[in-house]
Design a protein around this motif. Structure first.
Motif, mmCIF file in Angstrom:
data_model
loop_
_atom_site.group_PDB
_atom_site.id
_atom_site.type_symbol
_atom_site.label_atom_id
_atom_site.label_comp_id
_atom_site.label_asym_id
_atom_site.label_seq_id
_atom_site.Cartn_x
_atom_site.Cartn_y
_atom_site.Cartn_z
ATOM 1 N N PHE A 4 39.793 -15.233 0.397
ATOM 2 C CA PHE A 4 40.328 -15.123 -0.967
ATOM 3 C C PHE A 4 41.797 -15.529 -0.999
ATOM 4 O O PHE A 4 42.251 -16.208 -1.929
ATOM 5 N N LEU A 5 42.550 -15.113 -0.003
ATOM 6 C CA LEU A 5 43.982 -15.419 0.045
ATOM 7 C C LEU A 5 44.218 -16.925 0.080
ATOM 8 O O LEU A 5 45.034 -17.458 -0.680
ATOM 9 N N PRO B 219 38.767 -11.134 2.684
ATOM 10 C CA PRO B 219 40.130 -11.089 2.137
ATOM 11 C C PRO B 219 40.976 -12.294 2.534
ATOM 12 O O PRO B 219 41.727 -12.830 1.708
ATOM 13 N N LEU C 141 46.702 -10.156 7.398
ATOM 14 C CA LEU C 141 46.789 -10.769 6.078
ATOM 15 C C LEU C 141 48.234 -11.072 5.682
ATOM 16 O O LEU C 141 48.504 -12.113 5.073
ATOM 17 N N VAL D 192 45.333 -9.284 -2.537
ATOM 18 C CA VAL D 192 44.501 -9.344 -1.330
ATOM 19 C C VAL D 192 44.737 -8.115 -0.450
ATOM 20 O O VAL D 192 43.803 -7.583 0.157
ATOM 21 N N LEU E 89 42.185 -7.906 -7.321
ATOM 22 C CA LEU E 89 42.770 -9.205 -6.991
ATOM 23 C C LEU E 89 43.722 -9.701 -8.064
ATOM 24 O O LEU E 89 44.800 -10.223 -7.765
#
Length: 251
Positions: free
Chosen positions: A48-49, A45, A134, A76, A198
């Motif tokens: 991806f962020l 995650p 996150l 995310v 997403l």
């Protein structure tokens, strides 16, 4: 036998809350020590962020005045729910079931209800760590969510957690361990990329799309959309919980 200081032994099991908390603590420690689960719940995650927010590799459906991070960060966080509530518990439960640990623990003072409660509470602890990690990373990348949006997002977040935890128990309690491992990872990829987690897909009837759209709508303070997505997730949670209660096998 004479006991000193007026103290006497107290045989028997600990109280139910202490048993559940002990099981939850065990679940959290196991997850944090398991490389594959740590990869899915935290590392991917976060990757991806950063990639989606700071590179132009993928074209994002960003509306006027919206930054890439504004679209990516809620997605995310939805992916984090999918990881912690579905993939991790499904794999752990599947292996525990094959090893006979579930059947053994069901006969202890912890019981089946305590085992499930401890597992769910452990998921909650992991999610607190996920959100802290996150969200902090997203803020560092320029995300500035409204406080009201964060509070509103708790509704689809909680409903999504319930739905995907129930799905994890249904999958882990009905399939062979090998199928659980392969299927849960495959579903994670499919729901993350094409299931609306997403990025929006235009249809929110799948639990993955409802979760992603609900969190994105919450950060835009779209109350009506959040209500619809939360209702969809609650419906899925009810159906999947009924299925898990009906077909879950402890051995």
């Amino acid at each position: 036998m004479t006991h000193t200081l007026g103290l006497a032994p107290r045989p028997g099991a600990a109280s139910r809350p202490r048993r559940v908390l002990a099981q939850a603590s065990f679940e959290v420690r196991t997850t944090l020590r398991h490389g594959e689960q740590l990869l899915i719940t935290a590392i991917l995650p976060a990757l991806f962020l950063v990639v989606l927010a700071r590179t132009e590799v993928f074209t994002l459906p960003v509306s006027g005045g919206q930054e890439r991070i504004d679209l990516v960060a809620p997605g995310v966080l939805a992916l984090a729910v999918l990881s912690s509530a579905f993939t991790g518990p499904a794999i752990a439960t599947g292996f525990d079931r094959r090893a006979g640990a579930l059947r053994l623990l069901a006969t202890t003072p912890l019981g089946r209800g305590g085992l499930l409660a401890g597992r769910i509470l452990g998921v909650g602890f992991i999610q607190v760590l996920q959100v802290a990690l996150l969200a902090s990373l997203a803020v560092t990348l320029g995300w500035r969510p409204p406080l009201a949006g964060a509070a509103l997002g708790a509704l689809p977040f909680a409903a999504g957690t319930a739905a995907f935890t129930a799905l994890a128990m249904l999958v882990a309690g009905t399939l062979r361990t090998e199928a659980v491992l392969a299927g849960s990872n495959l579903l994670w990829v499919l729901m993350a990329i094409g299931g609306g987690v997403l990025l929006p897909t235009g249809s929110r009837w799948l639990p993955s799309a409802a979760l992603g759209d609900g969190l994105r709508a919450a950060m835009s303070l779209e109350v009506a959309t959040v209500a619809v997505c939360t209702a969809i997730l609650i419906g899925w949670a009810g159906v999947l919980t009924a299925g898990a209660l009906r077909w879950f096998r402890w051995h």
